[in-house]
Design an enzyme around this catalytic site. Structure first.
Site, PDB file in Angstrom:
ATOM      1  N   LYS A 204      -0.577  -2.010 -10.960  1.00 15.32           N
ATOM      2  CA  LYS A 204       0.281  -3.066 -11.484  1.00 15.32           C
ATOM      3  C   LYS A 204      -0.486  -4.063 -12.350  1.00 15.32           C
ATOM      4  O   LYS A 204       0.047  -4.585 -13.334  1.00 15.32           O
ATOM      5  CB  LYS A 204       0.982  -3.790 -10.327  1.00 15.32           C
ATOM      6  CG  LYS A 204       2.044  -2.950  -9.629  1.00 15.32           C
ATOM      7  CD  LYS A 204       3.061  -2.400 -10.617  1.00 15.32           C
ATOM      8  CE  LYS A 204       4.275  -1.800  -9.941  1.00 15.32           C
ATOM      9  NZ  LYS A 204       5.226  -1.226 -10.927  1.00 15.32           N
TER      10      LYS A 204
ATOM     11  N   TYR B 231      -1.579   0.363  -5.457  1.00 14.81           N
ATOM     12  CA  TYR B 231      -0.423  -0.238  -6.126  1.00 14.81           C
ATOM     13  C   TYR B 231      -0.849  -1.468  -6.926  1.00 14.81           C
ATOM     14  O   TYR B 231      -0.456  -1.647  -8.093  1.00 14.81           O
ATOM     15  CB  TYR B 231       0.598  -0.610  -5.057  1.00 14.81           C
ATOM     16  CG  TYR B 231       1.894  -1.181  -5.543  1.00 14.81           C
ATOM     17  CD1 TYR B 231       2.858  -0.375  -6.130  1.00 14.81           C
ATOM     18  CD2 TYR B 231       2.189  -2.538  -5.373  1.00 14.81           C
ATOM     19  CE1 TYR B 231       4.076  -0.897  -6.545  1.00 14.81           C
ATOM     20  CE2 TYR B 231       3.397  -3.068  -5.780  1.00 14.81           C
ATOM     21  CZ  TYR B 231       4.334  -2.250  -6.372  1.00 14.81           C
ATOM     22  OH  TYR B 231       5.532  -2.765  -6.779  1.00 14.81           O
TER      23      TYR B 231
END
Length: 296
Positions: A160, A156
């Site tokens: 991001k 993640y």
């Protein structure tokens, strides 16, 4: 200063619930026509009905952001019905949290595919018409997990932070056509944060308290290449900076001198926010030239 989005058309991905729903409702409340995108057609339709009940205009589109053909069709539908897409809010996302040692690489790739490539697909689908019309507003959803790291979120966090790099370059490439590209790092109580915070904290993290940042980044006077952070009614800005550093030239033991100078080069006094990646090269070349001049 009220943000007026009347006449603008916005696509919000992952808008069937949580942050996406809040973004869609906020954009509609400020006058935008909204494409409510979600994997779940029933949830997308429910948000469309909410917008309609409040006097707004919306369409529900069930599509995966990882499916380029479906994304292209979504943009085509919006353009056919409303003439153009002015605003894109990339919100769709998933979690597959696990420590890197235990993480299956298929889960790593899946998170990258949804967050990063899903955003790439949507941006690519609207980019040509935004350039042709000399207008566009794109918001990527980054995260403090990407900006600062978070245990168990290597996939993640990587996705991001990659979106920040995408934002920086698209912001440069879109500037001549008034395409303004920004990132938002939200803190909100959603299905993706269940179990991460206590009830008292979650009660303060309403998704609707983040969405004003999306409205501003979607507006005519939006900035470009900003990283806004938002949560619980508080708003901040993150910056990718470069310190003044140290110049070692061609000393006999550059590695040793660098190791000894790490604290000095980390000194943030006088740090800058580079306008582009080229600024690093210019800065370092000028430092070498200044030093050479001082020695002659």
């Amino acid at each position: 200063m009220t943000v007026n989005l009347t006449g603008r058309v916005a696509i919000v991905t992952g808008a069937g619930a949580g942050l996406g729903r809040a973004h869609a409702l906020a954009l509609a409340a400020h006058g935008a026509k909204v494409v409510v995108n979600d994997l779940d057609p029933a949830q997308a339709e429910q948000v469309r009905e909410e917008i309609a009940a409040a006097g707004g205009e919306a369409m529900a589109v069930a599509a995966s952001v990882t499916d380029m053909a479906a994304v292209t069709e979504m943009v085509a539908r919006a353009t056919a019905q409303w003439g153009a897409v002015d605003i894109l809010v990339n919100n769709a996302g998933i979690l597959r949290d696990k420590s890197f040692a235990k993480m299956d690489l298929d889960d790593f790739r899946l998170v990258l595919d949804v967050h990063l490539m899903g955003s790439v697909n949507c941006a690519k689908a609207v980019w040509a018409q935004m350039r042709e019309r000399n207008y566009g507003r794109i918001v990527f959803t980054t995260s403090s997990s990407g900006l600062y790291g978070n245990f168990g979120q290597s996939n993640y966090g990587a996705a991001k932070m990659a979106l920040v790099g995408l934002m920086q370059t698209l912001g440069l490439e879109g500037a001549r056509n008034d395409i303004r590209v920004n990132c938002l790092a939200p803190s909100a109580a959603t299905a993706m944060t269940n179990g991460l915070y206590g009830d008292e904290t979650l009660a303060k993290l309403g998704a609707d308290l983040v969405s004003p940042a999306v409205v501003v980044l979607a507006g005519e006077d939006a900035p470009t290449r900003r990283i806004l952070l938002a949560g619980a009614g508080s708003f901040e800005q993150a910056n990718i900076t470069m310190t003044r550093g140290i110049f070692l030239g061609d000393s006999d033991d550059m590695a040793g001198d660098l190791a000894a100078g790490l604290d000095r080069l980390a000194d943030r006094a006088g740090e800058i926010i580079p306008e582009s990646g080229e600024e690093q090269h210019r800065y370092e070349t000028m430092a070498a030239q200044r030093t050479a001049a001082e020695l002659t």
